[in-house]
Design an enzyme around this catalytic site. Structure first.
Site, PDB file in Angstrom:
ATOM      1  N   ASP A  47       0.850  -1.204   0.000  1.00 38.73           N
ATOM      2  CA  ASP A  47       0.000   0.000   0.000  1.00 38.73           C
ATOM      3  C   ASP A  47       0.881   1.249   0.000  1.00 38.73           C
ATOM      4  O   ASP A  47       1.489   1.599   1.005  1.00 38.73           O
ATOM      5  CB  ASP A  47      -0.873  -0.004   1.262  1.00 38.73           C
ATOM      6  CG  ASP A  47      -1.824   1.183   1.280  1.00 38.73           C
ATOM      7  OD1 ASP A  47      -2.879   1.095   0.626  1.00 38.73           O
ATOM      8  OD2 ASP A  47      -1.510   2.210   1.931  1.00 38.73           O
ATOM      9  N   TYR A  52       3.428   9.677  -0.394  1.00 39.31           N
ATOM     10  CA  TYR A  52       4.478   9.034   0.410  1.00 39.31           C
ATOM     11  C   TYR A  52       5.855   9.211  -0.248  1.00 39.31           C
ATOM     12  O   TYR A  52       6.880   8.977   0.386  1.00 39.31           O
ATOM     13  CB  TYR A  52       4.225   7.532   0.622  1.00 39.31           C
ATOM     14  CG  TYR A  52       2.911   7.168   1.278  1.00 39.31           C
ATOM     15  CD1 TYR A  52       2.124   8.137   1.891  1.00 39.31           C
ATOM     16  CD2 TYR A  52       2.441   5.864   1.277  1.00 39.31           C
ATOM     17  CE1 TYR A  52       0.900   7.806   2.475  1.00 39.31           C
ATOM     18  CE2 TYR A  52       1.230   5.527   1.858  1.00 39.31           C
ATOM     19  CZ  TYR A  52       0.461   6.504   2.451  1.00 39.31           C
ATOM     20  OH  TYR A  52      -0.738   6.161   3.016  1.00 39.31           O
ATOM     21  N   LYS A  77      -2.518   5.994  -4.480  1.00 40.90           N
ATOM     22  CA  LYS A  77      -3.628   6.912  -4.167  1.00 40.90           C
ATOM     23  C   LYS A  77      -3.440   8.267  -4.842  1.00 40.90           C
ATOM     24  O   LYS A  77      -2.299   8.740  -4.988  1.00 40.90           O
ATOM     25  CB  LYS A  77      -3.730   7.112  -2.650  1.00 40.90           C
ATOM     26  CG  LYS A  77      -3.640   5.809  -1.849  1.00 40.90           C
ATOM     27  CD  LYS A  77      -3.869   5.986  -0.369  1.00 40.90           C
ATOM     28  CE  LYS A  77      -3.554   4.694   0.378  1.00 40.90           C
ATOM     29  NZ  LYS A  77      -2.158   4.591   0.857  1.00 40.90           N
ATOM     30  N   HIS A 110      -7.418   9.647  -2.021  1.00 36.66           N
ATOM     31  CA  HIS A 110      -6.767   9.605  -0.707  1.00 36.66           C
ATOM     32  C   HIS A 110      -7.598  10.307   0.370  1.00 36.66           C
ATOM     33  O   HIS A 110      -7.542   9.957   1.540  1.00 36.66           O
ATOM     34  CB  HIS A 110      -5.385  10.278  -0.818  1.00 36.66           C
ATOM     35  CG  HIS A 110      -4.389   9.781   0.176  1.00 36.66           C
ATOM     36  ND1 HIS A 110      -3.064   9.645  -0.111  1.00 36.66           N
ATOM     37  CD2 HIS A 110      -4.514   9.374   1.468  1.00 36.66           C
ATOM     38  CE1 HIS A 110      -2.412   9.190   0.960  1.00 36.66           C
ATOM     39  NE2 HIS A 110      -3.285   9.017   1.927  1.00 36.66           N
TER      40      HIS A 110
HETATM   41  P1  NDP Z   1       0.936   1.489  11.967  1.00 37.25           P
HETATM   42  O1  NDP Z   1      -0.222   1.431  12.885  1.00 37.25           O
HETATM   43  O2  NDP Z   1       1.122   0.442  10.944  1.00 37.25           O
HETATM   44  O3  NDP Z   1       2.236   1.595  12.895  1.00 37.25           O
HETATM   45  C1  NDP Z   1       3.521   1.722  12.366  1.00 37.25           C
HETATM   46  C2  NDP Z   1       4.492   1.975  13.529  1.00 37.25           C
HETATM   47  O4  NDP Z   1       4.525   0.821  14.367  1.00 37.25           O
HETATM   48  C3  NDP Z   1       5.868   2.236  13.061  1.00 37.25           C
HETATM   49  O5  NDP Z   1       6.452   3.167  13.946  1.00 37.25           O
HETATM   50  C4  NDP Z   1       6.559   0.869  13.187  1.00 37.25           C
HETATM   51  O6  NDP Z   1       7.933   1.079  13.407  1.00 37.25           O
HETATM   52  C5  NDP Z   1       5.846   0.291  14.402  1.00 37.25           C
HETATM   53  N1  NDP Z   1       5.697  -1.173  14.345  1.00 37.25           N
HETATM   54  C6  NDP Z   1       5.378  -1.924  13.268  1.00 37.25           C
HETATM   55  N2  NDP Z   1       5.298  -3.229  13.591  1.00 37.25           N
HETATM   56  C7  NDP Z   1       5.558  -3.315  14.893  1.00 37.25           C
HETATM   57  C8  NDP Z   1       5.629  -4.400  15.798  1.00 37.25           C
HETATM   58  N3  NDP Z   1       5.393  -5.640  15.397  1.00 37.25           N
HETATM   59  N4  NDP Z   1       5.936  -4.140  17.103  1.00 37.25           N
HETATM   60  C9  NDP Z   1       6.183  -2.867  17.510  1.00 37.25           C
HETATM   61  N5  NDP Z   1       6.120  -1.791  16.702  1.00 37.25           N
HETATM   62  C10 NDP Z   1       5.814  -2.016  15.397  1.00 37.25           C
HETATM   63  O7  NDP Z   1       0.923   2.975  11.334  1.00 37.25           O
HETATM   64  P2  NDP Z   1       0.878   3.680   9.901  1.00 37.25           P
HETATM   65  O8  NDP Z   1       0.309   5.008  10.175  1.00 37.25           O
HETATM   66  O9  NDP Z   1       2.156   3.575   9.180  1.00 37.25           O
HETATM   67  O10 NDP Z   1      -0.217   2.861   9.077  1.00 37.25           O
HETATM   68  C11 NDP Z   1       0.069   1.740   8.285  1.00 37.25           C
HETATM   69  C12 NDP Z   1      -0.172   2.002   6.815  1.00 37.25           C
HETATM   70  O11 NDP Z   1      -1.504   2.442   6.575  1.00 37.25           O
HETATM   71  C13 NDP Z   1       0.678   3.139   6.241  1.00 37.25           C
HETATM   72  O12 NDP Z   1       2.023   2.772   6.041  1.00 37.25           O
HETATM   73  C14 NDP Z   1      -0.083   3.466   4.989  1.00 37.25           C
HETATM   74  O13 NDP Z   1       0.191   2.505   3.993  1.00 37.25           O
HETATM   75  C15 NDP Z   1      -1.512   3.357   5.493  1.00 37.25           C
HETATM   76  N6  NDP Z   1      -2.026   4.683   5.926  1.00 37.25           N
HETATM   77  C16 NDP Z   1      -2.973   5.275   5.142  1.00 37.25           C
HETATM   78  C17 NDP Z   1      -3.488   6.498   5.460  1.00 37.25           C
HETATM   79  C18 NDP Z   1      -4.531   7.100   4.592  1.00 37.25           C
HETATM   80  O14 NDP Z   1      -4.888   8.280   4.776  1.00 37.25           O
HETATM   81  N7  NDP Z   1      -5.089   6.379   3.637  1.00 37.25           N
HETATM   82  C19 NDP Z   1      -3.032   7.254   6.653  1.00 37.25           C
HETATM   83  C20 NDP Z   1      -2.058   6.523   7.451  1.00 37.25           C
HETATM   84  C21 NDP Z   1      -1.596   5.292   7.087  1.00 37.25           C
HETATM   85  P3  NDP Z   1       9.106   0.399  12.488  1.00 37.25           P
HETATM   86  O15 NDP Z   1       8.856   0.733  11.054  1.00 37.25           O
HETATM   87  O16 NDP Z   1      10.339   1.010  13.033  1.00 37.25           O
HETATM   88  O17 NDP Z   1       9.008  -1.084  12.753  1.00 37.25           O
END
Ligand code: NDP
Length: 273
Positions: A47, A52, A77, A110
């Protein structure tokens, strides 16, 4: 226990229920490495988004993966400043060129940009009719945005990508999506990390011998959503994918369902007219 890893969208195509999010995955090699690693261990859905800034790296990792393109599901998006009919068509071509792919599996609006979202949707309908994109959908659409779109659209959105976790359950939007056959994709399903230490989540994790992240993702699957966790760390990419071989029992699901607190970790589209 095994379970379907895919769900069928209204247009008939299948989408993997686990996707790797790449928001803030970084431009350059960090995104490339995360996507390559995810595909290597079995993710089949990525995604991304224009905003991004890493469509190019996603496309490179997809091409380098050795996995046939038809076995991968790629979402991008349309960003807000590109909304409108002609700008949307141009923005799609630019995304496709950056990804360097022949087609996109899912193209999303988006954000519900006022005054332009319906025109933008017409452009997505055209891209869909022309076979440029296999499915079209929306993101951050709350019930009032969805009702408006469903009243005007020729093709209903296949997907609505919104923030969902046990702490923000979006019950009204999810109910409307279920009624209209729209698959809900949960973004920020790990609450961006801010509730991974929640006492109920960690207790349930201990009881079923899984990690807090796996509990939140599995909750999303059992509540009929596609989940889009983001990580760039190989060990977490693997941890977040190991969610298809266990089930959270009903009593623990109920305790997770009781965590609703309206927690928004990103944008809040509820007040967007
Ligand atoms: P998430 O809820 O997926 O959380 C990501 C965070 O959690 C990062 O800091 C990551 O750090 C950490 N993390 C990931 N896996 C673990 C784990 N197993 N244990 C502990 N910490 C963990 O947040 P996002 O906001 O990134 O959402 C995910 C995806 O959703 C986005 O990447 C995007 O593709 C989508 N999105 C879409 C939006 C929209 O408006 N359509 C808005 C926001 C997100 P690290 O990378 O260091 O592991």
């Amino acid at each position: 226990m095994s379970e379907d890893r895919n769900v069928r969208l209204s247009g008939g195509i299948e989408i993997p229920r686990l996707g790797l999010g790449v928001f803030r995955a970084g431009r350059g090699d960090e995104t490339r490495r995360a996507v390559r690693e995810a595909i290597r261990i079995g993710y089949r859905h990525i995604d991304t988004a224009r905003i991004y800034g890493n469509e190019k790296e996603v496309g490179e990792a997809v091409r380098d993966s050795g996995v046939p393109r038809a076995d991968l599901f790629i979402t991008t998006k349309l960003w807000n400043e590109d909304q409108g009919y002609d700008p949307a068509l141009r923005a799609f071509e630019a995304s496709l060129a950056r990804l360097a792919l022949e087609t996109i599996d899912l193209y999303l609006l988006h954000w519900p940009v006022p005054g332009r979202r319906l025109e933008s949707w017409r452009a997505l309908e055209r891209l869909h009719a022309d076979g440029r994109v296999r499915a079209i959908g929306v993101s951050n659409f709350m019930p009032h945005h969805l009702e408006e779109l469903l009243g005007a659209a020729r093709v209903a959105p296949a997907v609505n990508q919104i923030e969902v976790s046990p702490f923000l359950q979006q019950k009204e939007a999810r109910a409307l999506c279920a009624e209209r056959g729209i698959v809900v994709e949960a973004y920020s399903p790990l609450t961006k990390g801010v509730r991974l230490g929640d006492p109920v989540v960690t207790a349930v994790a201990g009881e079923i011998r899984r990690s807090p992240a796996q509990v939140l993702l599995r909750w999303g699957l059992q509540r009929d959503m596609v989940v889009l966790p983001k990580s760039t760390r190989p060990e977490r990419i693997a941890e977040n994918a190991a969610i298809f071989d266990f089930e959270i029992p009903p009593a623990q699901m109920e305790r997770l369902d009781a965590l609703e607190e309206g927690l928004i970790t990103g944008w809040d589209p509820r007040r967007q007219p």
